[in-house]
Design an enzyme around this catalytic site. Structure first.
Site, mmCIF file in Angstrom:
data_model
loop_
_atom_site.group_PDB
_atom_site.id
_atom_site.type_symbol
_atom_site.label_atom_id
_atom_site.label_comp_id
_atom_site.label_asym_id
_atom_site.label_seq_id
_atom_site.Cartn_x
_atom_site.Cartn_y
_atom_site.Cartn_z
ATOM 1 C CE1 TYR A 52 -3.060 -3.013 0.347
ATOM 2 C CE2 TYR A 52 -3.528 -2.388 2.616
ATOM 3 C CZ TYR A 52 -3.741 -3.232 1.540
ATOM 4 O OH TYR A 52 -4.627 -4.264 1.668
ATOM 5 C CE LYS A 81 -4.020 -7.380 3.931
ATOM 6 N NZ LYS A 81 -3.940 -5.927 4.211
ATOM 7 C CG HIS A 114 -1.329 -8.739 -0.271
ATOM 8 N ND1 HIS A 114 -0.868 -7.465 -0.067
ATOM 9 C CD2 HIS A 114 -2.641 -8.598 -0.556
ATOM 10 C CE1 HIS A 114 -1.857 -6.592 -0.220
ATOM 11 N NE2 HIS A 114 -2.947 -7.262 -0.526
#
Length: 318
Positions: A52, A81, A114
């Protein structure tokens, strides 16, 4: 006083709050304040991921809230993740350490793989070749899992789990693991209710977390004219019955199914509103009604991974 958030007991004895703040798509310059606001409102669960690109800001918010005495480290559940380019067993700890450093923490409560499909290692996070095609890694996610188990033994992670794995892939990890997956994180909302996969996970004692529970209206690849879950007239009508917002009904839908949920927002009023879901319950009939919206409406298909032998949505019923 903020309400006590219910928790779900995991198969390793730890307890995870049923609602958390999602941070996917939270832009730099926004996410630090969002995390601070969420903690002030009463959230005790923050969902992060290396890819992210905003974990440093999440870390800055945590540091501020530890420093001002609002929370102690043990009061808050932090998930992150492992990214697709770090599946090779010798790289798993490296990626975890990057996350821990960014967050300013010495352990995670939960670490997830992930995606089951790995990308070519030691290049960019999205290693594209000259023709624009994603370069894949052929590392077996079972080997990745074994490296994750090692990090639990080292005390760097309390709990490990999977994200975006299908039934066959979960079964392979389960059958080849010493430490069993405790959590499965999947896209889940009434347009993709995941009833079969949730039932399967629960039959194994794996808790489920729903991401994009509001239908991910701000997903980067959304096209004009795509269905918008929160604008569905049937949902709006149902929300009126409970005198709640469509978002609150969607979050309660997950909680009433025994599913953890992690709505993303950077707007203080929405962060607050998303937390105000503990003063009502949906009837079983209304849960079934919401289930009937299902249209296999997957919003996060990992399009860049199509053709990978471990792509989770091409090769199994669910």
């Amino acid at each position: 006083m903020a309400p006590q958030v219910p928790k779900i007991k995991l198969n390793n004895g730890t307890e995870i709050p049923v609602i958390g703040l999602g941070t996917w798509k939270s832009k730099p310059g926004e996410v630090e304040q969002a995390v601070k606001d969420a903690i002030d409102v009463g959230y005790r669960h923050i969902d992060c991921a290396y890819v992210y690109g905003n974990e440093k800001e999440v870390g800055a918010a945590l540091k501020a809230k530890f420093a001002d005495g609002t929370i102690k480290r043990e009061d808050i559940w932090i998930t992150s993740k492992l990214w697709n380019t770090y599946h090779r067993p010798d790289l798993v700890e490296k990626n975890l350490n990057m996350t821990l450093s960014n967050l300013g923490l010495d352990y995670l409560d939960l670490y997830l793989i992930h995606w089951p499909a790995g990308y070519k290692e030691e290049l960019a996070d999205f290693p594209i070749d000259e023709s624009g095609k994603m370069q894949f890694s052929d590392v077996d996610y079972v080997d990745t899992w074994k490296a994750m188990e090692e990090l639990v033994r080292k005390g760097l992670i309390k709990t490990i789990g999977l994200s975006n794995f299908n039934k066959a892939q979960i079964t392979r990890v389960w059958d080849n693991s010493t430490i069993k997956p405790a959590v499965l994180q999947i896209e889940c909302h009434p347009y993709l209710n995941q009833s079969k996969l949730i039932a399967f996970a629960k039959s194994k004692g794996i808790a489920v977390t729903a991401y994009s529970p509001l239908g991910s209206p701000d997903r980067p690849w959304a096209k004009p004219g795509d269905p918008q879950l929160m604008e569905d007239p049937k949902l709006i009508e149902l929300a009126k019955k409970y005198n709640k917002s469509p978002a609150q009904v969607l979050l309660r839908y997950q909680i009433d199914r025994g599913v953890i949920t992690i709505p993303k927002s950077v707007t203080k009023s929405r962060i607050q509103q998303n937390f105000e879901v503990f003063d009502f319950q949906l009837t079983p009939e209304d849960i079934e009604y919401l289930n009937s919206f299902d249209c296999n409406g997957r919003l996060c298909p990992l399009a860049a991974g199509y053709g990978h032998k471990y792509h989770p949505f091409e090769n199994d019923e669910y």
